[in-house]
Design an enzyme around this catalytic site. Structure first.
Site, PDB file in Angstrom:
ATOM      1  N   LYS A  43     -11.549  52.623 102.977  1.00  0.00           N
ATOM      2  CA  LYS A  43     -11.678  51.309 102.334  1.00  0.00           C
ATOM      3  C   LYS A  43     -10.828  51.243 101.060  1.00  0.00           C
ATOM      4  CE  LYS A  43     -16.242  50.792 104.313  1.00  0.00           C
ATOM      5  NZ  LYS A  43     -15.760  50.192 105.556  1.00  0.00           N
ATOM      6  N   ASN A  46      -7.107  50.971 102.051  1.00  0.00           N
ATOM      7  CA  ASN A  46      -6.845  49.656 102.658  1.00  0.00           C
ATOM      8  C   ASN A  46      -6.792  48.575 101.573  1.00  0.00           C
ATOM      9  OD1 ASN A  46      -7.040  50.965 105.104  1.00  0.00           O
ATOM     10  ND2 ASN A  46      -9.126  50.279 105.542  1.00  0.00           N
ATOM     11  N   GLY A 259     -12.488  43.070 105.635  1.00  0.00           N
ATOM     12  CA  GLY A 259     -13.131  42.976 104.320  1.00  0.00           C
ATOM     13  C   GLY A 259     -12.247  43.628 103.261  1.00  0.00           C
ATOM     14  N   ASP A 260     -11.572  44.690 103.637  1.00  0.00           N
ATOM     15  CA  ASP A 260     -10.681  45.376 102.685  1.00  0.00           C
ATOM     16  C   ASP A 260      -9.496  44.472 102.331  1.00  0.00           C
ATOM     17  OD1 ASP A 260     -12.355  47.562 102.954  1.00  0.00           O
ATOM     18  OD2 ASP A 260     -11.156  48.449 104.552  1.00  0.00           O
ATOM     19  N   SER A 290      -4.917  39.790 108.655  1.00  0.00           N
ATOM     20  CA  SER A 290      -5.137  41.209 108.997  1.00  0.00           C
ATOM     21  C   SER A 290      -5.858  41.382 110.334  1.00  0.00           C
ATOM     22  CB  SER A 290      -5.887  41.918 107.876  1.00  0.00           C
ATOM     23  OG  SER A 290      -7.260  41.643 107.963  1.00  0.00           O
TER      24      SER A 290
HETATM   25  O1  RIB Z   1     -13.109  49.300 106.266  1.00  0.00           O
HETATM   26  C1  RIB Z   1     -12.431  49.983 107.281  1.00  0.00           C
HETATM   27  C2  RIB Z   1     -12.298  51.443 106.939  1.00  0.00           C
HETATM   28  O2  RIB Z   1     -13.575  52.023 106.953  1.00  0.00           O
HETATM   29  C3  RIB Z   1     -11.484  52.243 107.915  1.00  0.00           C
HETATM   30  O3  RIB Z   1     -10.134  52.257 107.598  1.00  0.00           O
HETATM   31  C4  RIB Z   1     -12.145  53.604 107.875  1.00  0.00           C
HETATM   32  O4  RIB Z   1     -11.339  54.615 107.349  1.00  0.00           O
HETATM   33  C5  RIB Z   1     -13.429  53.417 107.088  1.00  0.00           C
HETATM   34  O5  RIB Z   1     -13.344  53.928 105.827  1.00  0.00           O
END
Ligand code: RIB
Length: 362
Positions: A43, A46, A259-260, A290
């Site tokens: 997260k 990302n 969400g990220d 995304s």
């Molecule tokens: O939010 C998605 C992420 O959650 C993925 O990339 C995975 O690595 C987990 O951390």
């Protein structure tokens, strides 16, 4: 010219192994998948990638392991122009990783995370970046690093009066004394329920959950509701302000990291001076882009892409509440042609009813 936001991210660094499959296996069952990809995730990474692609200067604090996976984040940070001076190599454990199954039909996922080095961040790792924190516009973190590291980060945010955005994912216990140090909390509906006990399924329940966070000391609450958009609440002024930001519907390829994408883009946008409402709209655009792409960090939207969607969807800067949009659909009212009379010009059900009555009269 727009100011470039400086964002410091404390967060996880994972290598994601994602398999696309037509069906999730049952316990003890083996199914045949369609494809596999190895890419950057976590997260923290990302969100850092989303913020960097949306135009922010991003400084990353985290840990990777001493293994063959470690080369992947190293290359990623370099390619994405994310400053990784404060990413340490842990000699004892491996780089964090995630096993992700993605359902081809809907893009929904199931994720198992192996934290590895992400859970071994020391106070000294964060203090090393103190000068960066002191000169940042926004600090951003999640719940995928060890609790001590998050607490140190929050305290430094407080020391320098910097807004900290906490994406409370995955939902893990948050000590009560953290809340007053959080400027903005960004749970999804499930996380909001797990922290507040309020089941979020409507605008009024989202408001109840937001109120519960505000009572704990948080100043801004953004509840992300998947394809329904986000509910945002601002308690920083004399009177609280609430708004539902709808999002455009797209065919999802993979929802991993949506969400990220939202969190990183939101921080880039508020950091450069957008209002909470504008930043939520912008971040919704980045998130919808995304989900149309596979992967996690790789799927993040670039600034020009998010700007283009923003322009086409919110170009007139109009916003409508979710019930009003539903009503507009039912009554056949073209809502973009309406003038909103709600707070900050938001179109409400009353505006839609007025327009419908006028159409009938004509
Ligand atoms: O939010 C998605 C992420 O959650 C993925 O990339 C995975 O690595 C987990 O951390």
């Amino acid at each position: 010219m727009k100011k470039q936001a400086k964002i410091v991210v404390l967060g996880s660094i994972n290598v994601d192994i994602s398999a696309r499959t037509g069906v999730f296996p049952q316990d003890g069952e083996t199914v045949s998948g369609e494809s596999v990809r190895i890419g950057m995730g976590g997260k923290g990474t990302n969100q850092a990638t989303s913020a960097a692609r949306c135009g922010a200067e991003v400084v990353m604090i985290g840990r990777r392991g001493n293994d063959f996976f470690a080369r992947i984040p190293e290359e990623h940070f370099r390619n994405e122009s994310i400053r990784a001076d404060y990413v340490k190599t842990d000699m004892e454990v491996g780089t964090g990783s995630a096993l992700i199954e993605v359902l081809t039909t809907t893009g929904e996922n199931r994720i198992t995370v192996i934290p590895g080095a992400n859970h071994r961040i020391e106070e000294a790792d964060i203090l090393a970046a103190e000068a960066e924190i002191a000169s940042a516009d926004v600090l951003l973190t999640q719940m995928e690093t060890n609790a001590d590291s998050i607490e140190t980060f929050l305290k430094l945010g407080q020391k320098y009066g910097k807004p900290v955005v906490l994406n409370p994912a995955p939902a893990l216990p948050i000590p009560e004394d953290w809340y007053p140090m959080i400027d903005t909390i960004t749970p999804n509906e499930t996380e909001a329920c797990s922290y507040t006990g309020v089941t979020v399924g409507s605008e009024s329940s989202a408001k109840d959950a937001a109120d519960a966070f505000a009572k704990k000391g948080v100043k801004h609450v953004i509840i992300t509701c998947g394809s329904k958009g986000v509910f945002c609440a601002d308690y920083s002024g004399e009177k609280p302000f609430f708004c539902q930001v709808p999002t455009n519907r797209v065919q999802a390829v993979a929802t991993t990291g949506a969400g990220d994408a939202f969190n990183g883009a939101y921080c880039a946008a508020v950091g450069e001076g957008m209002t909470m409402l504008q930043a939520c709209r912008f971040a919704c655009c980045a998130a919808t882009i995304s989900v149309t792409r596979p992967g996690a960090a790789d799927s993040m939207a670039k600034r020009e892409e998010a700007d283009a969607v923003y322009q086409s969807y919110y170009g007139s800067d109009k916003s409508i509440t979710v019930p009003a949009m539903g009503l507009a659909k039912r009554l056949g009212v073209f809502w973009r042609a309406l003038e909103g009379t709600g707070a900050s010009g938001i179109i409400t059900e009353a505006d839609v009813r007025r327009a419908a009555a006028k159409n009938t009269a004509e």
